[in-house]
Each structure stands twice: as C-alpha cells, then as structure tokens.
Design a protein around this motif. Structure first.
Motif, PDB file in Angstrom:
ATOM      1  N   GLY A   1       0.768  -1.233   0.000  1.00 61.53           N
ATOM      2  CA  GLY A   1       0.000   0.000   0.000  1.00 61.53           C
ATOM      3  C   GLY A   1       0.798   1.280   0.000  1.00 61.53           C
ATOM      4  N   ARG A   2       2.134   1.206  -0.030  1.00 68.00           N
ATOM      5  CA  ARG A   2       2.951   2.411   0.062  1.00 68.00           C
ATOM      6  C   ARG A   2       3.610   2.804  -1.262  1.00 68.00           C
ATOM      7  NH1 ARG A   2       6.705   2.675   5.255  1.00 68.00           N
ATOM      8  NH2 ARG A   2       6.780   4.815   4.444  1.00 68.00           N
ATOM      9  N   GLY A   3       3.189   2.171  -2.347  1.00 71.84           N
ATOM     10  CA  GLY A   3       3.820   2.429  -3.628  1.00 71.84           C
ATOM     11  C   GLY A   3       3.747   3.875  -4.067  1.00 71.84           C
ATOM     12  N   ALA A   4       2.568   4.465  -4.005  1.00 69.61           N
ATOM     13  CA  ALA A   4       2.393   5.851  -4.455  1.00 69.61           C
ATOM     14  C   ALA A   4       3.262   6.806  -3.654  1.00 69.61           C
ATOM     15  CB  ALA A   4       0.924   6.247  -4.336  1.00 69.61           C
ATOM     16  N   GLU A   5       3.501   6.483  -2.407  1.00 63.66           N
ATOM     17  CA  GLU A   5       4.329   7.330  -1.541  1.00 63.66           C
ATOM     18  C   GLU A   5       5.814   7.188  -1.843  1.00 63.66           C
ATOM     19  OE1 GLU A   5       5.877   7.013   3.070  1.00 63.66           O
ATOM     20  OE2 GLU A   5       4.022   5.982   2.483  1.00 63.66           O
ATOM     21  N   ILE A   6       6.261   5.965  -2.087  1.00 58.64           N
ATOM     22  CA  ILE A   6       7.690   5.673  -2.169  1.00 58.64           C
ATOM     23  C   ILE A   6       8.259   5.794  -3.583  1.00 58.64           C
ATOM     24  CG2 ILE A   6       9.364   3.771  -1.932  1.00 58.64           C
ATOM     25  CD1 ILE A   6       7.913   2.987   0.620  1.00 58.64           C
ATOM     26  N   ARG A   7       7.472   5.462  -4.590  1.00 64.68           N
ATOM     27  CA  ARG A   7       8.004   5.426  -5.950  1.00 64.68           C
ATOM     28  C   ARG A   7       8.561   6.761  -6.466  1.00 64.68           C
ATOM     29  NH1 ARG A   7       4.606   0.676  -7.100  1.00 64.68           N
ATOM     30  NH2 ARG A   7       2.715   1.947  -7.125  1.00 64.68           N
ATOM     31  N   PRO A   8       8.015   7.909  -6.104  1.00 60.35           N
ATOM     32  CA  PRO A   8       8.567   9.158  -6.653  1.00 60.35           C
ATOM     33  C   PRO A   8       9.993   9.480  -6.215  1.00 60.35           C
ATOM     34  CG  PRO A   8       6.320   9.488  -5.864  1.00 60.35           C
ATOM     35  CD  PRO A   8       6.759   8.153  -5.350  1.00 60.35           C
ATOM     36  N   ASP A   9      10.477   8.860  -5.155  1.00 66.15           N
ATOM     37  CA  ASP A   9      11.786   9.212  -4.597  1.00 66.15           C
ATOM     38  C   ASP A   9      12.756   8.050  -4.788  1.00 66.15           C
ATOM     39  OD1 ASP A   9      13.967  10.096  -3.211  1.00 66.15           O
ATOM     40  OD2 ASP A   9      13.037   9.939  -1.222  1.00 66.15           O
ATOM     41  N   LEU A  10      13.724   8.220  -5.677  1.00 62.16           N
ATOM     42  CA  LEU A  10      14.715   7.171  -5.951  1.00 62.16           C
ATOM     43  C   LEU A  10      16.065   7.475  -5.320  1.00 62.16           C
ATOM     44  CD1 LEU A  10      13.988   6.448  -9.738  1.00 62.16           C
ATOM     45  CD2 LEU A  10      13.109   5.224  -7.730  1.00 62.16           C
ATOM     46  N   SER A  11      16.089   8.338  -4.337  1.00 57.87           N
ATOM     47  CA  SER A  11      17.357   8.744  -3.733  1.00 57.87           C
ATOM     48  C   SER A  11      18.038   7.617  -2.969  1.00 57.87           C
ATOM     49  CB  SER A  11      17.138   9.940  -2.801  1.00 57.87           C
ATOM     50  OG  SER A  11      16.252   9.603  -1.741  1.00 57.87           O
ATOM     51  N   TRP A  12      17.330   6.520  -2.761  1.00 56.64           N
ATOM     52  CA  TRP A  12      17.935   5.370  -2.079  1.00 56.64           C
ATOM     53  C   TRP A  12      18.864   4.564  -2.995  1.00 56.64           C
ATOM     54  CZ3 TRP A  12      16.589   0.857  -4.517  1.00 56.64           C
ATOM     55  CH2 TRP A  12      15.446   0.912  -5.342  1.00 56.64           C
ATOM     56  N   LEU A  13      18.797   4.804  -4.299  1.00 55.60           N
ATOM     57  CA  LEU A  13      19.680   4.062  -5.206  1.00 55.60           C
ATOM     58  C   LEU A  13      21.142   4.357  -4.871  1.00 55.60           C
ATOM     59  CD1 LEU A  13      17.860   4.586  -8.625  1.00 55.60           C
ATOM     60  CD2 LEU A  13      18.048   2.436  -7.347  1.00 55.60           C
ATOM     61  N   PRO A  14      22.010   3.360  -4.918  1.00 56.43           N
ATOM     62  CA  PRO A  14      23.427   3.599  -4.596  1.00 56.43           C
ATOM     63  C   PRO A  14      24.073   4.552  -5.591  1.00 56.43           C
ATOM     64  CG  PRO A  14      23.131   1.417  -5.547  1.00 56.43           C
ATOM     65  CD  PRO A  14      21.755   1.947  -5.285  1.00 56.43           C
ATOM     66  N   ASP A  15      25.072   5.298  -5.119  1.00 57.97           N
ATOM     67  CA  ASP A  15      25.784   6.277  -5.955  1.00 57.97           C
ATOM     68  C   ASP A  15      24.808   7.206  -6.658  1.00 57.97           C
ATOM     69  OD1 ASP A  15      28.089   5.043  -5.159  1.00 57.97           O
ATOM     70  OD2 ASP A  15      28.527   4.095  -7.067  1.00 57.97           O
ATOM     71  N   TYR A  16      23.845   7.698  -5.906  1.00 52.22           N
ATOM     72  CA  TYR A  16      22.781   8.511  -6.498  1.00 52.22           C
ATOM     73  C   TYR A  16      23.331   9.736  -7.218  1.00 52.22           C
ATOM     74  CZ  TYR A  16      18.355  11.024  -6.887  1.00 52.22           C
ATOM     75  OH  TYR A  16      17.252  11.692  -7.365  1.00 52.22           O
ATOM     76  N   ASP A  17      24.432  10.280  -6.721  1.00 51.68           N
ATOM     77  CA  ASP A  17      25.011  11.475  -7.340  1.00 51.68           C
ATOM     78  C   ASP A  17      25.652  11.181  -8.684  1.00 51.68           C
ATOM     79  OD1 ASP A  17      26.975   9.944  -6.006  1.00 51.68           O
ATOM     80  OD2 ASP A  17      28.303  11.673  -5.816  1.00 51.68           O
ATOM     81  N   ARG A  18      25.831   9.907  -9.023  1.00 55.45           N
ATOM     82  CA  ARG A  18      26.424   9.537 -10.306  1.00 55.45           C
ATOM     83  C   ARG A  18      25.370   9.215 -11.365  1.00 55.45           C
ATOM     84  NH1 ARG A  18      31.257   5.304  -9.863  1.00 55.45           N
ATOM     85  NH2 ARG A  18      31.181   5.789 -12.105  1.00 55.45           N
ATOM     86  N   LEU A  19      24.100   9.284 -11.000  1.00 60.18           N
ATOM     87  CA  LEU A  19      23.037   9.039 -11.974  1.00 60.18           C
ATOM     88  C   LEU A  19      22.948  10.199 -12.966  1.00 60.18           C
ATOM     89  CD1 LEU A  19      20.214   7.608  -9.697  1.00 60.18           C
ATOM     90  CD2 LEU A  19      21.395   6.389 -11.526  1.00 60.18           C
ATOM     91  N   VAL A  20      22.798   9.850 -14.264  1.00 62.41           N
ATOM     92  CA  VAL A  20      22.620  10.884 -15.282  1.00 62.41           C
ATOM     93  C   VAL A  20      21.184  10.911 -15.804  1.00 62.41           C
ATOM     94  CG1 VAL A  20      25.030  10.930 -15.972  1.00 62.41           C
ATOM     95  CG2 VAL A  20      23.477   9.334 -17.104  1.00 62.41           C
ATOM     96  N   LEU A  21      20.411   9.840 -15.544  1.00 57.66           N
ATOM     97  CA  LEU A  21      18.987   9.878 -15.838  1.00 57.66           C
ATOM     98  C   LEU A  21      18.276   8.753 -15.111  1.00 57.66           C
ATOM     99  CD1 LEU A  21      17.822   7.448 -17.913  1.00 57.66           C
ATOM    100  CD2 LEU A  21      19.002   8.794 -19.623  1.00 57.66           C
ATOM    101  N   THR A  22      17.001   8.985 -14.863  1.00 56.26           N
ATOM    102  CA  THR A  22      16.076   7.935 -14.459  1.00 56.26           C
ATOM    103  C   THR A  22      14.821   8.116 -15.305  1.00 56.26           C
ATOM    104  OG1 THR A  22      15.064   9.263 -12.703  1.00 56.26           O
ATOM    105  CG2 THR A  22      16.918   7.830 -12.075  1.00 56.26           C
ATOM    106  N   ALA A  23      14.095   7.030 -15.532  1.00 59.41           N
ATOM    107  CA  ALA A  23      12.873   7.104 -16.334  1.00 59.41           C
ATOM    108  C   ALA A  23      11.913   6.010 -15.879  1.00 59.41           C
ATOM    109  CB  ALA A  23      13.182   6.959 -17.825  1.00 59.41           C
ATOM    110  N   ARG A  24      10.634   6.245 -16.142  1.00 58.03           N
ATOM    111  CA  ARG A  24       9.594   5.284 -15.800  1.00 58.03           C
ATOM    112  C   ARG A  24       9.287   4.398 -16.999  1.00 58.03           C
ATOM    113  NH1 ARG A  24       6.447   7.021 -11.210  1.00 58.03           N
ATOM    114  NH2 ARG A  24       5.272   5.079 -11.462  1.00 58.03           N
ATOM    115  N   GLU A  25       8.973   3.143 -16.726  1.00 56.19           N
ATOM    116  CA  GLU A  25       8.458   2.221 -17.731  1.00 56.19           C
ATOM    117  C   GLU A  25       7.182   1.618 -17.163  1.00 56.19           C
ATOM    118  OE1 GLU A  25      11.800   0.463 -20.561  1.00 56.19           O
ATOM    119  OE2 GLU A  25      12.019  -0.309 -18.526  1.00 56.19           O
ATOM    120  N   GLY A  26       6.056   2.231 -17.501  1.00 54.63           N
ATOM    121  CA  GLY A  26       4.798   1.792 -16.932  1.00 54.63           C
ATOM    122  C   GLY A  26       4.644   2.289 -15.510  1.00 54.63           C
ATOM    123  N   ASP A  27       3.721   1.661 -14.778  1.00 51.95           N
ATOM    124  CA  ASP A  27       3.420   2.120 -13.429  1.00 51.95           C
ATOM    125  C   ASP A  27       4.489   1.756 -12.415  1.00 51.95           C
ATOM    126  OD1 ASP A  27       1.025   3.226 -14.266  1.00 51.95           O
ATOM    127  OD2 ASP A  27      -0.121   1.391 -13.891  1.00 51.95           O
TER     128      ASP A  27
END
Length: 281
Positions: A75-101
């Motif tokens: 039940g927490r998907g809508a709350e958690i999905r918008p924030d991907l800051s938990w991904l490792p080496d977040y400062d090295r990300l150059v893009l993120t994108a959605r594929e479906g829901d």
C-alpha cells in the motif's frame, strides 16, 4: 520493519584504493544496492535477476546490467516510488525514467544500467523469474515466497506451441509486406522485423525443444537464441539486415527451410497462399 540483508556489507572500493575492474564494480553495486534497500524505510525486499544473480554470474560480461525488483511495504507504492534517492551512488546518476506504473530504469555516468520494478508483493504477483536471488527480505520471508511463485510460473509457461506460432509468422509477414506496399513502412517493419521474428524464434524453439539448453531465458525466447541455434540465428540475423521486402522473403524462406521438412503440422498450403499473394512464387 527490520530487513535482512542476505549478502553482507559492501566496500565502495578496494582496500588499497585501486580502481575496480568492471566485475568488481558490478559486485560492489550489487552489494551497495542490497545495503540501500535494507536501510530504506518502506522497502522490504530485493531480488537480483538474470546475470545480476550469483547463480548466473557466469553469463555476465561488459554489457550486463542490473535487473532486479524491489518490494515495497503493502500500500505504500504511491508514496515511495517518486523518490529514488535510495539508489546507490545517487550522485552519479545521469537519468532515471519510468516504464509503466512500476517499472524504472536508471543510467549511471559510467553507462551502467539498472532496470527494475518497484512495487509491493501484490503488484508483482504475476511476475515470472528464471535465474534470481533474494538478497534482502523481511522476517516473514515475503520476498522469498514471491520469488518461488514467480519461478513456478516461469516454469509452467516455458512452453511453446510451434504449430500455432508458425501460422502467426505467415500472417505477420503477409500483413507487414502489405503495410509496406501501402506506404506504412514503420508499421510494416514492426510486423516483419519484430513480431514475425519473435514468432519464428518461438516456433523453432518449440519444434526443436531438445536443442534449447539451460542457457535460454525462460522469460524471453529471443535471448541467447544464437547460442542454442548458431547457424539459424546467424541466418535470421542476416535476413534482418536486408531491405524490408527482401528481409520478409528471407524470413519466409527460412521458416519453410527450417520448420517444414518432415513436419506434418507445418501449414504448407497457407504458406503457398501467402507467397502467391505477395508475388513470391
């Protein structure tokens, strides 16, 4: 909720500070991912898929990316999905994108890719999985149970109906060439180079099931087809390099050459009709 990290703590770099190899970087990212999921409130599980899992690491090469799914508390998907800051080496990300829901991709500055689902157990309960490993789970084993169901489902669905698939090959080629001749080249290409090819591969795997080895991907028959059928894989690939109508004709000829001999279920009369309609006789 306390999560269990089943793969241990990670080291961001080697002990002497030396530059990591691609293999070491991959392992470090896997470990860092497990740590990040284990520490992120609201995330309860992590499954590494395909070559990202230890059981399939022998297939890993310089082009391997991280495929995984991360479980969210129900039940927490809508709350958690918008924030991907938990991904490792977040400062090295150059893009993120959605594929479906529930699907995501993330690209790092060294061109490494994460492809993952971020969902609760109910949202991915219809998933299929082959090679996989649970590296983070909650105390009740939610992730392990989900993976067991996904593996059982993949095993049940790892079957083909070559007689039906080859019929569809003929139809897709007929429609595709018709679209091309009508001036709809983009759509025609999709019918010929995408759907007809996928169905031809399925038909071959089904017709010659004993030749498909454990290297195959139970979720995608196209993966590693060339390893199980090197000659036919090369000929199909070569057909795709031809101009579109030549490509369609070559795929049609390959379907007949590979599948028709000695097989009573091949739709020979229908194949003749398609050839006649397209002027291939």
């Amino acid at each position: 909720m306390k999560r269990q990290n089943l793969c241990g703590e990670h080291a961001a770099q080697s002990a002497n500070g030396a530059r990591m190899t691609a293999s070491e970087r991959f392992d470090a990212m896997s470990a860092a991912l497990a740590t990040s999921v284990g520490e992120r409130e609201g995330l309860i599980g992590l499954v590494l898929l395909g070559s990202a899992s230890d059981e399939a690491r022998g297939r890993r090469d310089e082009w391997s990316d991280h495929d995984f799914f991360t479980l969210i508390e129900t039940g927490r998907g809508a709350e958690i999905r918008p924030d991907l800051s938990w991904l490792p080496d977040y400062d090295r990300l150059v893009l993120t994108a959605r594929e479906g829901d529930i699907g995501f991709v993330a690209l790092y500055d060294d061109a490494h890719i994460f492809e993952f689902a971020l969902a609760d157990a109910e949202e991915v309960d219809g998933a299929r999985a082959g090679d996989a490993a649970v590296v983070v789970d909650d105390k009740s084993g939610t992730t392990a149970r989900l993976l067991a169901r996904a593996r059982a489902r993949a095993s049940e669905e790892d079957r083909f109906d070559p007689a039906n698939d080859v019929r569809l090959v003929l139809v897709k080629l007929l429609i595709g060439v018709g679209r091309v001749r009508r001036g709809e080249a983009l759509n025609g290409n999709a019918f010929i180079r995408q759907w007809a090819v996928q169905l031809l591969v399925r038909a071959i795997r089904g017709r010659f099931a004993a030749a498909s080895t454990a290297l195959r991907d139970t979720n995608d028959p196209m993966r590693r087809f060339e390893l199980d059928f090197p000659i036919w894989g090369a000929r199909i690939a070569a057909a795709l390099d031809l101009p579109i109508e030549e490509s369609a004709l070559n795929l049609y000829q390959l379907a007949r050459q590979i599948l028709e001999p000695g097989w009573s279920e091949f739709p020979s009369r229908a194949a003749d009709v398609v050839a006649l309609r397209l002027g291939w006789t």
